[in-house]
Write a protein that holds these residues in place. Sequence first.
Motif, PDB file in Angstrom:
ATOM      1  N   ASP A   1      21.663  32.621  37.350  1.00  0.00           N
ATOM      2  CA  ASP A   1      21.896  31.421  36.418  1.00  0.00           C
ATOM      3  C   ASP A   1      23.650  31.016  36.471  1.00  0.00           C
ATOM      4  O   ASP A   1      24.245  31.978  37.044  1.00  0.00           O
ATOM      5  CB  ASP A   1      21.372  31.591  34.949  1.00  0.00           C
ATOM      6  N   THR A   2      23.766  30.106  35.998  1.00  0.00           N
ATOM      7  CA  THR A   2      25.080  29.607  36.151  1.00  0.00           C
ATOM      8  C   THR A   2      26.264  30.603  35.607  1.00  0.00           C
ATOM      9  O   THR A   2      27.189  31.044  36.029  1.00  0.00           O
ATOM     10  CB  THR A   2      25.522  28.187  35.450  1.00  0.00           C
ATOM     11  N   ASP A   3      25.833  31.274  34.523  1.00  0.00           N
ATOM     12  CA  ASP A   3      26.724  32.082  33.676  1.00  0.00           C
ATOM     13  C   ASP A   3      26.864  33.468  34.592  1.00  0.00           C
ATOM     14  O   ASP A   3      28.152  34.032  34.761  1.00  0.00           O
ATOM     15  CB  ASP A   3      26.066  32.657  32.194  1.00  0.00           C
ATOM     16  N   ALA A   4      25.778  33.672  35.110  1.00  0.00           N
ATOM     17  CA  ALA A   4      25.981  34.744  36.280  1.00  0.00           C
ATOM     18  C   ALA A   4      26.867  34.731  37.372  1.00  0.00           C
ATOM     19  O   ALA A   4      27.618  35.279  37.852  1.00  0.00           O
ATOM     20  CB  ALA A   4      24.540  35.308  36.607  1.00  0.00           C
ATOM     21  N   ASP A   5      26.621  33.395  37.792  1.00  0.00           N
ATOM     22  CA  ASP A   5      27.515  32.786  38.983  1.00  0.00           C
ATOM     23  C   ASP A   5      28.957  33.142  38.770  1.00  0.00           C
ATOM     24  O   ASP A   5      29.844  33.457  39.473  1.00  0.00           O
ATOM     25  CB  ASP A   5      27.240  31.498  39.587  1.00  0.00           C
ATOM     26  N   ILE A   6      29.325  32.604  37.610  1.00  0.00           N
ATOM     27  CA  ILE A   6      30.552  32.317  37.191  1.00  0.00           C
ATOM     28  C   ILE A   6      31.227  33.649  36.795  1.00  0.00           C
ATOM     29  O   ILE A   6      32.386  34.074  37.451  1.00  0.00           O
ATOM     30  CB  ILE A   6      30.745  31.528  35.782  1.00  0.00           C
ATOM     31  N   ALA A   7      30.413  34.668  36.244  1.00  0.00           N
ATOM     32  CA  ALA A   7      31.063  36.041  36.208  1.00  0.00           C
ATOM     33  C   ALA A   7      31.234  36.726  37.430  1.00  0.00           C
ATOM     34  O   ALA A   7      32.184  37.525  37.526  1.00  0.00           O
ATOM     35  CB  ALA A   7      29.931  36.860  35.378  1.00  0.00           C
TER      36      ALA A   7
ATOM     37  N   LYS B   1      34.457  35.244  39.112  1.00  0.00           N
ATOM     38  CA  LYS B   1      35.628  35.664  38.297  1.00  0.00           C
ATOM     39  C   LYS B   1      35.956  37.066  38.751  1.00  0.00           C
ATOM     40  O   LYS B   1      37.201  37.428  39.083  1.00  0.00           O
ATOM     41  CB  LYS B   1      35.638  35.625  36.713  1.00  0.00           C
TER      42      LYS B   1
ATOM     43  N   ASP C   1      40.166  30.151  35.900  1.00  0.00           N
ATOM     44  CA  ASP C   1      39.087  29.429  35.337  1.00  0.00           C
ATOM     45  C   ASP C   1      37.833  29.265  36.374  1.00  0.00           C
ATOM     46  O   ASP C   1      38.547  28.806  37.615  1.00  0.00           O
ATOM     47  CB  ASP C   1      39.360  28.165  34.608  1.00  0.00           C
TER      48      ASP C   1
ATOM     49  N   ARG D   1      34.391  26.994  36.863  1.00  0.00           N
ATOM     50  CA  ARG D   1      33.525  26.210  36.119  1.00  0.00           C
ATOM     51  C   ARG D   1      32.608  25.520  37.125  1.00  0.00           C
ATOM     52  O   ARG D   1      32.921  25.226  38.172  1.00  0.00           O
ATOM     53  CB  ARG D   1      34.131  25.081  35.238  1.00  0.00           C
TER      54      ARG D   1
ATOM     55  N   TYR E   1      31.132  25.371  42.822  1.00  0.00           N
ATOM     56  CA  TYR E   1      31.572  25.890  41.713  1.00  0.00           C
ATOM     57  C   TYR E   1      33.230  25.526  41.840  1.00  0.00           C
ATOM     58  O   TYR E   1      33.820  25.546  43.011  1.00  0.00           O
ATOM     59  CB  TYR E   1      31.811  27.316  41.388  1.00  0.00           C
TER      60      TYR E   1
END
Length: 246
Positions: A28-34, A37, A45, A47, A55
């Motif tokens: 999911d998106t949150d995991a991709d962002i983590a 980072k 940042d 997003r 992203y």
Amino acid sequence: MKTISIRRIAPLMLLLAPIVLSSSDSADTDADIAYLKEKYANVDDVRPTPVPGLYELQFGYRIAYVDATGQFGFLGSGDLQNVSNGENLTESRRADMRRELLAGLDDWDTLDFLPDRTEHELLVFTDVDCGYCRRLHQQMAEYHELGIGVRYVAFPRSGPDTDSWTTMQSIWCSGDRNAALTVAKAGGFVPERQCDSVSVERHFELGREIGLSGTPALLTPGGELIPGYVPPIRLAAILNEETVSE
């Protein structure tokens, strides 16, 4: 009806194709962002974008794009555009970041030339040895008559350890800084002064971060970066149009 050349967007489609296809296999998106980072430790940042699986990475005032793996994307000057309406999504994000910069302007130790009735405030990157910077300053009364205020930051184009840098450092260390700047822009002599101020260095680094290459550079309240000198009446029209569009 306006048509869009397939030849122009074909490279973009080819680049995005593996990204879009791989998005179904990503977490999911949150995991991709983590993950991104962690992969890009110096990123400010991360997003999601309107393109599935693509992203946005923000490094200071610079933007790049990668897929969820962090291996493929646009790095450097490649802007992301909505080809259906022509909107440059990257420039829209840059404008957002510039507006955030303007919101914290009081922390930037600017030299302010403001009229009694201020309708628009501009952040202006300036250099004492720039001809068009001097022309802008000479017309300050005309800008003021139109309700335009100027907040100067230093951008000596020649860089550190040069005469321009020393002059601007001396101006920011002067007892009457506005008067010293006016003298310098008229070609006058400003006595060399030293102090603990690091404003010139901060301003210069900020200009480099947002990609400045010359002066004057005008940053509008709406976040638009206008390179070069703009006559008072023309500038007022630009700012009034920006206000209406908001």
